[in-house]
Design an enzyme around this catalytic site. Structure first.
Site, mmCIF file in Angstrom:
data_model
loop_
_atom_site.group_PDB
_atom_site.id
_atom_site.type_symbol
_atom_site.label_atom_id
_atom_site.label_comp_id
_atom_site.label_asym_id
_atom_site.label_seq_id
_atom_site.Cartn_x
_atom_site.Cartn_y
_atom_site.Cartn_z
ATOM 1 N N TYR A 1 0.832 -1.213 0.000
ATOM 2 C CA TYR A 1 0.000 0.000 0.000
ATOM 3 C C TYR A 1 0.864 1.259 0.000
ATOM 4 O O TYR A 1 0.901 1.999 -0.950
ATOM 5 C CB TYR A 1 -0.952 -0.018 1.190
ATOM 6 C CG TYR A 1 -1.956 1.108 1.172
ATOM 7 C CD1 TYR A 1 -3.077 1.044 0.359
ATOM 8 C CD2 TYR A 1 -1.785 2.242 1.967
ATOM 9 C CE1 TYR A 1 -3.995 2.081 0.321
ATOM 10 C CE2 TYR A 1 -2.703 3.280 1.945
ATOM 11 C CZ TYR A 1 -3.804 3.196 1.121
ATOM 12 O OH TYR A 1 -4.711 4.226 1.089
ATOM 13 N N ASP B 1 -17.705 3.785 -7.823
ATOM 14 C CA ASP B 1 -16.624 4.229 -6.942
ATOM 15 C C ASP B 1 -16.598 5.749 -6.922
ATOM 16 O O ASP B 1 -16.209 6.390 -7.899
ATOM 17 C CB ASP B 1 -15.282 3.680 -7.434
ATOM 18 C CG ASP B 1 -14.153 3.934 -6.438
ATOM 19 O OD1 ASP B 1 -14.356 4.719 -5.496
ATOM 20 O OD2 ASP B 1 -13.072 3.344 -6.607
ATOM 21 N N SER C 1 -6.378 1.204 -4.493
ATOM 22 C CA SER C 1 -6.542 2.587 -4.079
ATOM 23 C C SER C 1 -5.189 3.304 -4.189
ATOM 24 O O SER C 1 -4.636 3.393 -5.281
ATOM 25 C CB SER C 1 -7.121 2.636 -2.661
ATOM 26 O OG SER C 1 -7.667 3.878 -2.391
ATOM 27 N N HIS D 1 -15.839 1.480 -4.053
ATOM 28 C CA HIS D 1 -14.407 1.439 -3.777
ATOM 29 C C HIS D 1 -13.984 0.143 -3.088
ATOM 30 O O HIS D 1 -12.798 -0.144 -2.976
ATOM 31 C CB HIS D 1 -14.023 2.642 -2.910
ATOM 32 C CG HIS D 1 -12.560 2.947 -2.900
ATOM 33 N ND1 HIS D 1 -11.856 3.295 -4.031
ATOM 34 C CD2 HIS D 1 -11.649 2.954 -1.886
ATOM 35 C CE1 HIS D 1 -10.593 3.505 -3.717
ATOM 36 N NE2 HIS D 1 -10.436 3.302 -2.423
#
Length: 736
Positions: free
Chosen positions: A504, A667, A584, A702
């Site tokens: 991430y 999203d 993301s 999302h």
């Protein structure tokens, strides 16, 4: 603070709760097993050059001028949600699903996932009004169900079943809060994965739904005070583009039970600051209303309050700048217990008098130490602090003066969640999990520091067949970065193991060991799972976070690239057997990785990613990410963003990894236009040989609240795509 279940909270790219006592639904998953073997790639399995007929994507003549640099944007039209874009989505999905339908073992993967997903999963119980509540999923239910029982031993009954909110499971329960007497419960729902919430109210004793309905709520949770609750919302968006319109002028309201929303009282707004968010919470005793004020999703916030005991009081600032992070745990009398990284990058706990908020008046209750204090509860008169040590959990208990009383014994290296409750509760519950340790719920007797097993997740698999190790590798600039590696015991380091590298790296978000049913399918078939803790995350505190923020974002990509190089150099895998994934902010990570080092991995899986770094701040909540990334409106920051923006760094004639971009049409966190424009550019410029596909979920957002059926299908498609392009059939018989 007042106990609130917030299942979907947003301020940035990931849903991050501002409430320490949040009772979060446990959606961790598990599996059983059957014997399978992974055959070595044979000539028949070796990937061949792929020729696909991609849809014709029109280009428009549009150019933006950024401080003298002209940047073409030929796919600007894909930013608008209209019939033409819907037709383009349909055409792209047709190509993608035709390709996936042609993978001979895809149905076997889906069948296997469906089988291993089908087991009972529980959330930790929490007490309200003398009754206990918990979430449970029987196995394949699209949404977990909320149950109630009179005692921990009595027969549970269904209290709220989100599966009845819609026929297809795409309406999810997003927030839940009981009033002080547990007479009423306010709950939120969202449709199709959107961040927009609607709040309704139910009478607890009878299950009767009241007429109350509060709409256009976003980045909030209901917080009760007397006979109503505080919440935050935006004005109703203009029709036609409500999933992309920029979110501005957040306001705090108070809704009184039994009245229409039109009569809700405006509690706070700032007409001079359109890009501020206000998250309101009341303390357990309803003495204080606390406003957590943010101007971005990097973690720093201001702190306002109102003394509700004084009817003439107004909202006043405690901290009125955005230099550090402040999280109010609860109040002790007329003072506030606050977890902060002000002059303490790994966090400390302080007591602040809101009438004398200057730092010189703070009382340090628990000072900073060598580990990161990532969560604090105030339960049973004790301060329960969760720490991270090299991304794994430790839990320490203190009295209200900061004296260490004991440590909570944990089963092994892993991650804890929970310890929610109110200051007079004598017990609390927590969940422990790790990569190969299914979520297990423990009961904690606070006064006696006694941990007992409450509920063990029953899965039909030998978790002892796998091992987890943590290594520390060296990034480009010499920084040591930790990485967890999980695989079967006895794995041969021959450089030929299919490996999934996931990360991430941003927004102070920490990746810690957790159990995943989807990953277990990969592991049981001989795959390697690797998860590095990149800079930009919160694993080592705010200094680690800032080392991956603008203008240092390239450090995050360098850390990820170095992780791939480590796995290859140490013969876990090879470039032909390596897949990289992230969602993301992690989608941006994968996009930057594949455009900077396209030869390093065979498969790339960017999901709901921020791909257009020059325009992200112009949609919905994207402006909140400017502190993390920078903005193209600033010349120096534009130059930095332009160097790594995935959309703008795709080069003509380069063979990129086999790519399946994943996004969803609902999203409204990272609008799907990012993915639409990125795949259009990739299909146009990328050299042939590997597939460049986009998979667009319909009636999804999302990620939060996605039905189980859609999750299983997505993972079946993901693993099938990875195996196919690595030249591996996970269900082929072992050659003699």
């Amino acid at each position: 603070m007042k106990k609130t279940t917030v299942l979907l909270l947003a301020g940035g790219l990931t849903a991050v709760s501002a409430c320490k006592s949040t009772q979060t639904e446990n959606t961790a998953t598990g599996m059983n097993t059957e014997t399978t073997t992974t055959a070595p790639a044979t000539a028949a399995d070796t990937p061949t050059e792929i020729q696909l007929n991609y849809p014709e994507t029109k280009k428009v003549d549009h150019t933006d001028d950024y401080f003298g640099t002209k940047v073409a944007d030929p796919y600007r039209w894909l930013e608008t949600h209209n019939e033409e874009v819907d037709q383009w989505i349909e055409a792209q999905n047709k190509v993608t699903f035709n390709y996936l339908d042609g993978i001979e073992f895809r149905d076997q993967i889906k069948d296997r996932l469906t089988k291993i997903w089908n087991y009972e999963r529980y959330g930790a119980p929490f007490e309200e009004g003398g009754k206990y509540y918990f979430y449970k999923n029987d196995g394949l239910q699209n949404q977990s169900v909320l149950y109630v029982q009179n005692s921990l031993e009595s027969e549970p009954k269904v209290f709220l079943d989100p599966n009845k909110f819609s026929t297809d499971g795409t309406v999810a329960l997003t927030a839940l809060a009981f009033d002080k007497d547990a007479k009423y419960v306010a709950y939120g729902t969202s449709s199709g994965g959107s961040d927009w919430n609607t709040y309704e109210v139910m009478e607890v004793a009878t299950g009767k739904k009241l007429d109350d309905k509060v709409e256009w709520v976003k980045f909030s949770g209901p917080s009760w005070y007397k006979d109503g609750f505080f919440y935050s919302r935006y004005d109703a968006p203009t029709e036609g583009n409500k999933l992309a319109n920029k979110n501005e002028y957040h306001k705090v309201y108070y809704h009184k039970i039994g009245t229409p929303q039109s009569q809700d009282k405006l509690v706070y707004e700032d007409k001079t600051k359109p890009l501020r968010n206000f998250y309101g919470q009341t303390t357990d005793d309803e003495r204080f209303l606390i406003l957590n004020v943010s101007e971005g999703a990097s973690g720093a916030n201001a702190l306002y309050y109102r003394d509700l005991k004084d009817t003439k009081s107004t909202i006043k600032p405690i901290i009125d700048n955005f230099e550090s992070e402040y999280n109010v745990v609860d109040n002790i009398g007329d003072k506030l217990l606050v977890r902060t990284n002000k002059n303490a990058p790994r966090y400390r706990l302080v007591l602040i008098d809101p009438k004398k908020p200057q730092e010189q008046n703070w009382k340090v209750v628990v000072p900073q130490n060598e580990n990161v204090m990532n969560n604090v509860s105030f339960v049973g008169g004790r301060i329960i602090a969760s720490y991270m040590k090299d991304a794994a959990s430790e839990v320490v208990v203190f009295d209200t003066n900061g004296k260490q009383l004991n440590k909570v014994e944990l089963p092994s290296i892993g991650t804890v969640g929970g310890f929610g409750g109110e200051k007079d509760d004598k017990e609390t519950f927590f969940t422990f999990t790790s990569f190969t340790y299914p979520p297990t719920i423990y009961r904690y007797d606070v006064p006696n520091n006694k941990v007992t097993l409450f509920r063990k997740t029953e899965v039909d698999i030998d978790t002892e067949a796998f091992e987890t190790k943590q290594v520390f590798y060296t990034s480009k600039d010499g920084t040591k970065v930790p990485m967890f590696i999980v695989h079967k015991k006895g794995l041969e380091l021959n450089g030929n193991n299919p490996t999934y590298l996931y990360a991430y790296g941003g927004f102070n978000i920490s990746l810690t060991p957790s159990f995943s049913i989807a990953n277990m399918l990969w592991l049981e078939n001989g795959g390697v799972y690797a998860m590095p803790n990149l800079r930009g995350g919160g694993e080592y505190g705010e200094d680690w976070h800032k080392a991956g923020m603008t203008p240092n974002k390239q450090n995050v990509f360098d850390d990820f690239i170095a992780a791939a190089e480590y796995l290859i150099a140490n013969k876990y895998t090879s470039s032909e057997k390596l897949a990289v994934g992230g969602g993301s902010n992690g989608g941006l990570l994968v996009g930057a990785f594949m455009t900077q080092r396209p030869e390093l991995a065979k498969v790339a899986l960017p999901a709901v990613g921020v791909m257009d770094m020059l325009r992200f701040h112009k949609f919905t909540i994207g402006w909140a990410w400017v502190p993390e990334y920078g903005s193209s409106d600033d010349e120096a920051q534009f130059k930095n963003l332009y160097t790594f923006s995935p959309l703008h760094n795709i080069k003509e004639g380069v063979k990129y990894p086999a790519t399946m971009v994943k996004t969803a049409d609902h999203d409204d966190r990272v609008v799907p236009a990012h993915s639409f424009k990125f795949i259009s550019e990739l299909q146009d410029k990328g050299a042939p040989g590997n597939p460049y596909l986009i998979r667009v979920d319909v009636r999804a957002g999302h990620g939060a609240g996605k039905p189980t059926s859609l999750v299983i299908q997505e993972w079946a498609d993901t693993w099938a795509f990875m195996y196919k392009n690595m030249g591996v059939n996970p269900y082929a018989k072992q050659q003699p």
